[in-house]
Design a protein around this motif. Sequence first.
Motif, PDB file in Angstrom:
ATOM      1  N   LEU A   1       0.872  -1.176   0.000  1.00 19.38           N
ATOM      2  CA  LEU A   1       0.000   0.000   0.000  1.00 19.38           C
ATOM      3  C   LEU A   1       0.910   1.227   0.000  1.00 19.38           C
ATOM      4  O   LEU A   1       2.026   1.167   0.488  1.00 19.38           O
TER       5      LEU A   1
ATOM      6  N   SER B   1       1.920   4.859   1.624  1.00 22.52           N
ATOM      7  CA  SER B   1       1.834   5.195   3.044  1.00 22.52           C
ATOM      8  C   SER B   1       0.539   5.961   3.336  1.00 22.52           C
ATOM      9  O   SER B   1      -0.011   5.867   4.434  1.00 22.52           O
TER      10      SER B   1
ATOM     11  N   ALA C   1      -1.932   3.333   3.924  1.00 20.01           N
ATOM     12  CA  ALA C   1      -1.613   2.606   5.155  1.00 20.01           C
ATOM     13  C   ALA C   1      -2.070   3.400   6.378  1.00 20.01           C
ATOM     14  O   ALA C   1      -2.520   2.833   7.371  1.00 20.01           O
ATOM     15  N   LEU C   2      -1.970   4.722   6.291  1.00 22.90           N
ATOM     16  CA  LEU C   2      -2.294   5.570   7.437  1.00 22.90           C
ATOM     17  C   LEU C   2      -3.749   6.034   7.450  1.00 22.90           C
ATOM     18  O   LEU C   2      -4.174   6.732   8.363  1.00 22.90           O
TER      19      LEU C   2
ATOM     20  N   PRO D   1       8.779   5.895   5.631  1.00 25.60           N
ATOM     21  CA  PRO D   1       8.023   5.198   6.668  1.00 25.60           C
ATOM     22  C   PRO D   1       6.662   4.705   6.166  1.00 25.60           C
ATOM     23  O   PRO D   1       5.991   5.402   5.410  1.00 25.60           O
ATOM     24  N   ASN D   2       6.317   3.490   6.576  1.00 24.92           N
ATOM     25  CA  ASN D   2       5.009   2.904   6.260  1.00 24.92           C
ATOM     26  C   ASN D   2       4.707   2.840   4.766  1.00 24.92           C
ATOM     27  O   ASN D   2       3.560   2.958   4.344  1.00 24.92           O
ATOM     28  N   SER D   3       5.766   2.645   3.966  1.00 18.37           N
ATOM     29  CA  SER D   3       5.564   2.502   2.523  1.00 18.37           C
ATOM     30  C   SER D   3       5.728   1.043   2.082  1.00 18.37           C
ATOM     31  O   SER D   3       5.452   0.700   0.950  1.00 18.37           O
TER      32      SER D   3
ATOM     33  N   VAL E   1       4.199  -1.717   3.432  1.00 20.35           N
ATOM     34  CA  VAL E   1       3.207  -2.388   4.278  1.00 20.35           C
ATOM     35  C   VAL E   1       1.976  -2.734   3.453  1.00 20.35           C
ATOM     36  O   VAL E   1       1.725  -2.140   2.403  1.00 20.35           O
ATOM     37  N   CYS E   2       1.261  -3.740   3.936  1.00 18.45           N
ATOM     38  CA  CYS E   2       0.027  -4.165   3.259  1.00 18.45           C
ATOM     39  C   CYS E   2      -0.929  -4.685   4.328  1.00 18.45           C
ATOM     40  O   CYS E   2      -0.560  -4.743   5.501  1.00 18.45           O
TER      41      CYS E   2
ATOM     42  N   LEU F   1       0.159  -5.145   8.299  1.00 19.73           N
ATOM     43  CA  LEU F   1      -0.467  -4.139   9.154  1.00 19.73           C
ATOM     44  C   LEU F   1      -1.428  -4.794  10.134  1.00 19.73           C
ATOM     45  O   LEU F   1      -1.959  -4.139  11.020  1.00 19.73           O
TER      46      LEU F   1
END
Lengths: 102, 518
Positions: free
Chosen positions: A73, A75, A78-79, B39-41, B43-44, B48
């Motif tokens: 995803l 970011s 994701a957030l 950061p947080n790139s 992830v799925c 998560l």
Amino acid sequence: MAAVIDEEQVWHIAKLARLNLSDDEVQLFAGQLAEIFAYFRILDTVDTEGVEPLAHALAVTNVLREDEPADSLCSEKALANAPQREQGFFRVPKVLDQGSGT
Amino acid sequence: MININGLAVEPIIGLEIHVQLATRTKMWCGCKRAFGAEPNSRVCPVCLGLPGALPVMNRRAVELAVRTALALNCRTAGFTTWDRKSYYYPDLPKNYQISQYDRPLSYGGVFEFPFANRISRVRIIRAHLEEDAGKNVHDFPGCSAVDLNRAGTPLLEIVSEPELHSADQTREFAVQLHRLVRYLGVSEANMQEGQMRFEPNINLRILKDGEIYTTPIVEVKNLNSFRALHGAVACEITRQVEGWQETGVVATTGNKSNRGWDDEREATVAQREKEEAHDYRYFPDPDLVPLELDEAWVAELKEHMPELPIPRTERFISEYKVPASDAPALVDDRATADLLDQAAEFGGDKSTLAKHFLSFWARHANERGTPIADLGISSKHLAELARLQCEGTINATATAQVADQMIARVAHRFSGGGHESSSESEHPAEAKLSPRAIAEQLGVLQSRDEDQIATWVEQALASNQKAVQDAISNQKKLKAARGFLTGQVMTISGGQADPKMVGALIEEKLAEIGQSKV
């Protein structure tokens, strides 16, 4: 059959699960959980001599995938559901140490 | 037993090691494993921990774990399962970590390594697969921030028996293990990036007045350098002796504690105990089916195991005749050790080849901050240069000069001076790197032309009559005079004469002159 769960244990489990329970709730759940556990005790009457404990409900093994990258995803997505964010990070209350150190 | 404050003390140290595996993707999903990404790139929904997402095992992670287990002489489990280790922490999105509890992937191994002129033998309790957590960041005022890029990275946890007995030995164990996992290609094991982390368990047996007292066990969490590991163990040994002398507290069930390492103060510090933190409520993960490691699969992985660093070091010492203290420099980088072995296959003197690796090739590699294997010199040319020197075609000084030129030309080629070719025969750019061709161009080939050398010898003898007289009339001065004359010939020849042939010819001439005088 004697209760297998008391109020002290409910407090303990609630704390581990970060649940904020009232005294009344603890009393209620202790009773309910004791009943549930007692019900499970019926299983004790089954003869399991020489039977291997079951590792999984499905009789399937080795479901593997190849080490091939798939899309993540972005970011932003994701957030999307995060209650609070801080410059691309999930914002959480201040914690003191470096990490859970798995 | 060592002596501290007048007490006989035996430190007992076990180690837990976490190693991130060098897969392309995470343990349960296709997110790329990447350090330093936004950061947080990476992830799925799976990593998560979003509702409904299902993890699927990464085959490569399993294979890398098995490879490590085999190198640690562990038994692999035919049937292995996954469990949830539950705890709440911001870096753990699912509120449980997928790990292995009662049916780990491997167990019952042993790791042997040289230490203090003996072989240390440390048993391995288990090595199991699990997933890494994300990262808490404390750079912002008033809050913590969480980056979940690391969450779900495949992690191998290796647990040793408490069979280490000093800070030095513990560090050596860690260093050898670090080298092993890099050798196996199972992890980059970059310590700065936290790809390998250590957690020592330390306590002491103290002997006093015929009684043995055991101090409470301390686990030092999350050490990510050998220096910190060594420091933490050394610090704990002293601290626990002093603590026992002060309080007399001995180990009981339940008085194990966790400490952290303060890098600046170089001391371990008490960690606030998370209340009941050890109640992890492990239970089987219903999302993951068991893994069966059949014999054929394990056998196939065994077949592709490289020669391991410790046996390879021993082989290099005997085969390449290198001192034990130098051998690790040849073995540490697997590609460089492979290159040395490949060059040796061309024949010739292995010891000369190894000396080149330890001297000028190591220097060039250091200057460029790369291993020798990345210098861009082929095994064939490495072998050829060693052969030229062995045969006496070029001398030691010229050998180093030729090496310098080879490096300069590789650099030129890499900076765009050459072009790719797939032809079978040697490409012109390759031919330019040939040590023989370079030696010719530099004019450093030693002359083995007997007539030419004879002329140089004649010249040297003619212009150094005193030395000639000394050599033939004074037995005591013979050796010095001969050496002097050889040096003169080498000077006249501009270093091109083959010193062996010069020596032989001078001896012959002196004998002739001596004869004619009688």
